[in-house]
Design a protein around this motif. Structure first.
Motif, PDB file in Angstrom:
ATOM      1  N   GLU A   1     -65.744 -38.135  18.929  1.00 19.17           N
ATOM      2  CA  GLU A   1     -65.605 -39.277  18.020  1.00 19.17           C
ATOM      3  C   GLU A   1     -66.764 -39.388  17.056  1.00 19.17           C
ATOM      4  O   GLU A   1     -66.606 -39.842  15.932  1.00 19.17           O
ATOM      5  CB  GLU A   1     -65.496 -40.593  18.803  1.00 19.17           C
ATOM      6  N   HIS A   2     -67.952 -38.998  17.510  1.00 20.66           N
ATOM      7  CA  HIS A   2     -69.141 -39.111  16.661  1.00 20.66           C
ATOM      8  C   HIS A   2     -69.512 -37.783  16.001  1.00 20.66           C
ATOM      9  O   HIS A   2     -70.536 -37.710  15.328  1.00 20.66           O
ATOM     10  CB  HIS A   2     -70.309 -39.651  17.489  1.00 20.66           C
ATOM     11  N   ALA A   3     -68.692 -36.748  16.216  1.00 20.18           N
ATOM     12  CA  ALA A   3     -68.965 -35.408  15.682  1.00 20.18           C
ATOM     13  C   ALA A   3     -70.384 -34.970  16.038  1.00 20.18           C
ATOM     14  O   ALA A   3     -71.085 -34.367  15.235  1.00 20.18           O
ATOM     15  CB  ALA A   3     -68.720 -35.352  14.174  1.00 20.18           C
ATOM     16  N   ASP A   4     -70.795 -35.260  17.266  1.00 19.05           N
ATOM     17  CA  ASP A   4     -72.132 -34.929  17.762  1.00 19.05           C
ATOM     18  C   ASP A   4     -72.084 -33.519  18.361  1.00 19.05           C
ATOM     19  O   ASP A   4     -71.706 -33.332  19.519  1.00 19.05           O
ATOM     20  CB  ASP A   4     -72.555 -35.960  18.803  1.00 19.05           C
ATOM     21  N   GLU A   5     -72.453 -32.533  17.565  1.00 18.19           N
ATOM     22  CA  GLU A   5     -72.317 -31.131  17.959  1.00 18.19           C
ATOM     23  C   GLU A   5     -73.048 -30.803  19.257  1.00 18.19           C
ATOM     24  O   GLU A   5     -72.518 -30.100  20.120  1.00 18.19           O
ATOM     25  CB  GLU A   5     -72.805 -30.217  16.832  1.00 18.19           C
ATOM     26  N   ARG A   6     -74.279 -31.281  19.403  1.00 18.90           N
ATOM     27  CA  ARG A   6     -75.038 -30.983  20.628  1.00 18.90           C
ATOM     28  C   ARG A   6     -74.397 -31.611  21.853  1.00 18.90           C
ATOM     29  O   ARG A   6     -74.303 -30.996  22.904  1.00 18.90           O
ATOM     30  CB  ARG A   6     -76.488 -31.417  20.492  1.00 18.90           C
ATOM     31  N   ALA A   7     -73.928 -32.851  21.711  1.00 20.39           N
ATOM     32  CA  ALA A   7     -73.279 -33.519  22.833  1.00 20.39           C
ATOM     33  C   ALA A   7     -71.947 -32.851  23.179  1.00 20.39           C
ATOM     34  O   ALA A   7     -71.587 -32.747  24.355  1.00 20.39           O
ATOM     35  CB  ALA A   7     -73.074 -35.009  22.532  1.00 20.39           C
ATOM     36  N   ILE A   8     -71.217 -32.380  22.164  1.00 21.88           N
ATOM     37  CA  ILE A   8     -69.971 -31.647  22.414  1.00 21.88           C
ATOM     38  C   ILE A   8     -70.275 -30.384  23.196  1.00 21.88           C
ATOM     39  O   ILE A   8     -69.648 -30.099  24.221  1.00 21.88           O
ATOM     40  CB  ILE A   8     -69.236 -31.310  21.097  1.00 21.88           C
ATOM     41  N   ASP A   9     -71.257 -29.607  22.724  1.00 17.16           N
ATOM     42  CA  ASP A   9     -71.633 -28.372  23.423  1.00 17.16           C
ATOM     43  C   ASP A   9     -72.033 -28.636  24.866  1.00 17.16           C
ATOM     44  O   ASP A   9     -71.628 -27.922  25.779  1.00 17.16           O
ATOM     45  CB  ASP A   9     -72.773 -27.661  22.688  1.00 17.16           C
ATOM     46  N   ALA A  10     -72.828 -29.700  25.084  1.00 16.40           N
ATOM     47  CA  ALA A  10     -73.291 -30.016  26.435  1.00 16.40           C
ATOM     48  C   ALA A  10     -72.137 -30.432  27.342  1.00 16.40           C
ATOM     49  O   ALA A  10     -72.052 -29.988  28.495  1.00 16.40           O
ATOM     50  CB  ALA A  10     -74.349 -31.124  26.376  1.00 16.40           C
ATOM     51  N   ALA A  11     -71.237 -31.277  26.830  1.00 17.18           N
ATOM     52  CA  ALA A  11     -70.111 -31.742  27.642  1.00 17.18           C
ATOM     53  C   ALA A  11     -69.156 -30.593  27.971  1.00 17.18           C
ATOM     54  O   ALA A  11     -68.700 -30.465  29.120  1.00 17.18           O
ATOM     55  CB  ALA A  11     -69.365 -32.863  26.919  1.00 17.18           C
ATOM     56  N   VAL A  12     -68.876 -29.739  27.000  1.00 19.68           N
ATOM     57  CA  VAL A  12     -67.986 -28.601  27.238  1.00 19.68           C
ATOM     58  C   VAL A  12     -68.625 -27.637  28.234  1.00 19.68           C
ATOM     59  O   VAL A  12     -67.966 -27.159  29.165  1.00 19.68           O
ATOM     60  CB  VAL A  12     -67.620 -27.888  25.915  1.00 19.68           C
ATOM     61  N   ALA A  13     -69.917 -27.357  28.069  1.00 18.09           N
ATOM     62  CA  ALA A  13     -70.605 -26.440  28.992  1.00 18.09           C
ATOM     63  C   ALA A  13     -70.614 -26.989  30.414  1.00 18.09           C
ATOM     64  O   ALA A  13     -70.381 -26.243  31.384  1.00 18.09           O
ATOM     65  CB  ALA A  13     -72.028 -26.179  28.510  1.00 18.09           C
ATOM     66  N   ALA A  14     -70.862 -28.291  30.559  1.00 20.26           N
ATOM     67  CA  ALA A  14     -70.890 -28.899  31.899  1.00 20.26           C
ATOM     68  C   ALA A  14     -69.508 -28.820  32.556  1.00 20.26           C
ATOM     69  O   ALA A  14     -69.398 -28.493  33.741  1.00 20.26           O
ATOM     70  CB  ALA A  14     -71.361 -30.350  31.805  1.00 20.26           C
ATOM     71  N   ALA A  15     -68.463 -29.112  31.802  1.00 22.77           N
ATOM     72  CA  ALA A  15     -67.099 -29.050  32.358  1.00 22.77           C
ATOM     73  C   ALA A  15     -66.702 -27.609  32.654  1.00 22.77           C
ATOM     74  O   ALA A  15     -66.082 -27.325  33.687  1.00 22.77           O
ATOM     75  CB  ALA A  15     -66.103 -29.698  31.404  1.00 22.77           C
ATOM     76  N   ALA A  16     -67.068 -26.694  31.780  1.00 16.25           N
ATOM     77  CA  ALA A  16     -66.733 -25.286  31.996  1.00 16.25           C
ATOM     78  C   ALA A  16     -67.410 -24.763  33.265  1.00 16.25           C
ATOM     79  O   ALA A  16     -66.816 -23.961  33.995  1.00 16.25           O
ATOM     80  CB  ALA A  16     -67.143 -24.452  30.785  1.00 16.25           C
ATOM     81  N   ALA A  17     -68.618 -25.231  33.539  1.00 14.46           N
ATOM     82  CA  ALA A  17     -69.330 -24.802  34.750  1.00 14.46           C
ATOM     83  C   ALA A  17     -68.608 -25.258  36.019  1.00 14.46           C
ATOM     84  O   ALA A  17     -68.744 -24.632  37.072  1.00 14.46           O
ATOM     85  CB  ALA A  17     -70.758 -25.333  34.730  1.00 14.46           C
ATOM     86  N   LEU A  18     -67.822 -26.337  35.917  1.00 15.45           N
ATOM     87  CA  LEU A  18     -67.080 -26.858  37.061  1.00 15.45           C
ATOM     88  C   LEU A  18     -65.672 -26.273  37.177  1.00 15.45           C
ATOM     89  O   LEU A  18     -64.963 -26.530  38.142  1.00 15.45           O
ATOM     90  CB  LEU A  18     -66.961 -28.384  36.958  1.00 15.45           C
ATOM     91  N   THR A  19     -65.270 -25.519  36.165  1.00 11.52           N
ATOM     92  CA  THR A  19     -63.925 -24.951  36.122  1.00 11.52           C
ATOM     93  C   THR A  19     -63.895 -23.636  36.895  1.00 11.52           C
ATOM     94  O   THR A  19     -64.757 -22.780  36.688  1.00 11.52           O
ATOM     95  CB  THR A  19     -63.506 -24.704  34.656  1.00 11.52           C
ATOM     96  N   PRO A  20     -62.927 -23.450  37.798  1.00 10.83           N
ATOM     97  CA  PRO A  20     -62.851 -22.202  38.564  1.00 10.83           C
ATOM     98  C   PRO A  20     -62.768 -20.972  37.654  1.00 10.83           C
ATOM     99  O   PRO A  20     -62.108 -21.004  36.610  1.00 10.83           O
ATOM    100  CB  PRO A  20     -61.563 -22.355  39.383  1.00 10.83           C
ATOM    101  N   ASP A  21     -63.432 -19.894  38.052  1.00 12.15           N
ATOM    102  CA  ASP A  21     -63.468 -18.664  37.245  1.00 12.15           C
ATOM    103  C   ASP A  21     -62.086 -18.079  36.999  1.00 12.15           C
ATOM    104  O   ASP A  21     -61.835 -17.502  35.951  1.00 12.15           O
ATOM    105  CB  ASP A  21     -64.341 -17.601  37.923  1.00 12.15           C
ATOM    106  N   GLU A  22     -61.190 -18.223  37.957  1.00 12.91           N
ATOM    107  CA  GLU A  22     -59.875 -17.577  37.853  1.00 12.91           C
ATOM    108  C   GLU A  22     -58.840 -18.420  37.096  1.00 12.91           C
ATOM    109  O   GLU A  22     -57.658 -18.098  37.080  1.00 12.91           O
ATOM    110  CB  GLU A  22     -59.346 -17.225  39.249  1.00 12.91           C
ATOM    111  N   VAL A  23     -59.282 -19.460  36.407  1.00 13.53           N
ATOM    112  CA  VAL A  23     -58.362 -20.341  35.692  1.00 13.53           C
ATOM    113  C   VAL A  23     -57.585 -19.554  34.633  1.00 13.53           C
ATOM    114  O   VAL A  23     -58.116 -18.662  33.980  1.00 13.53           O
ATOM    115  CB  VAL A  23     -59.116 -21.536  35.068  1.00 13.53           C
ATOM    116  N   THR A  24     -56.302 -19.887  34.511  1.00 15.47           N
ATOM    117  CA  THR A  24     -55.449 -19.255  33.498  1.00 15.47           C
ATOM    118  C   THR A  24     -54.921 -20.265  32.491  1.00 15.47           C
ATOM    119  O   THR A  24     -54.534 -19.892  31.392  1.00 15.47           O
ATOM    120  CB  THR A  24     -54.235 -18.568  34.161  1.00 15.47           C
TER     121      THR A  24
END
Length: 162
Positions: free
Chosen positions: A14-37
């Motif tokens: 919503e705020h087009a905050d690039e650093r916060a987007i990168d951080a949130a996506v990276a944190a969620a991706a770290a919790l996502t199982p490797d074998e996800v399809t």
């Protein structure tokens, strides 16, 4: 199926905050199982950064990750509620009216960080989001999307399927 929280991603979008987007996506991706399809994006905001989510979650040497969004379903439901139906072949007519807290206003500047926001600006009679007198108060919402009211601390998820 695994539910993965994406703390702060919708607000960052919503705020087009690039650093916060990168951080949130990276944190969620770290919790996502490797074998996800397949990933089901749990908020219409996420579709604005879908390729960043794909890049963060896509496993090396794995088949292309499938993303499912909800914007199409939300738009279809809005059309059903007004008694209309989708007409993809119809000519594009009309304009976009931006409502901010129920008042007509200009498209918020952060929306222009996304291609979809720039398309809306072209169709909006308000046009220039940076114009003097535009409503840029802190309570003005980001990209105008249809979503249920939620508290600012609400958790949104993406669901991953293996």
């Amino acid at each position: 199926m695994t539910e993965v929280p994406c703390w702060g991603l919708a607000e960052a979008v919503e705020h087009a905050d690039e650093r916060a987007i990168d951080a949130a996506v990276a944190a969620a991706a770290a919790l996502t199982p490797d074998e996800v399809t397949t990933v089901v994006l749990g908020c219409t905001h996420y579709e604005l950064v879908a390729e960043r989510i794909r890049a963060a979650v896509q496993g090396a040497g794995r088949p292309p990750l499938v993303l499912h969004g909800s914007a199409g379903a939300v738009a279809a439901q809005a059309l059903r509620r007004i008694g209309s139906r989708p007409e993809p072949g119809a000519r594009t007519l009309g304009t976009v009216t931006v409502l901010l807290s129920g008042r007509e206003g200009a498209l918020p500047v952060p929306a222009l960080a996304y291609g979809e926001g720039r398309l809306l600006q072209e169709a909006s009679p308000a046009g220039d989001s940076g114009s003097p007198g535009a409503d840029h108060r802190a309570d003005a919402r980001g990209p105008p999307v249809v979503r249920p009211a939620q508290s600012p601390s609400a958790t949104r998820y993406w669901r991953s399927e293996t």
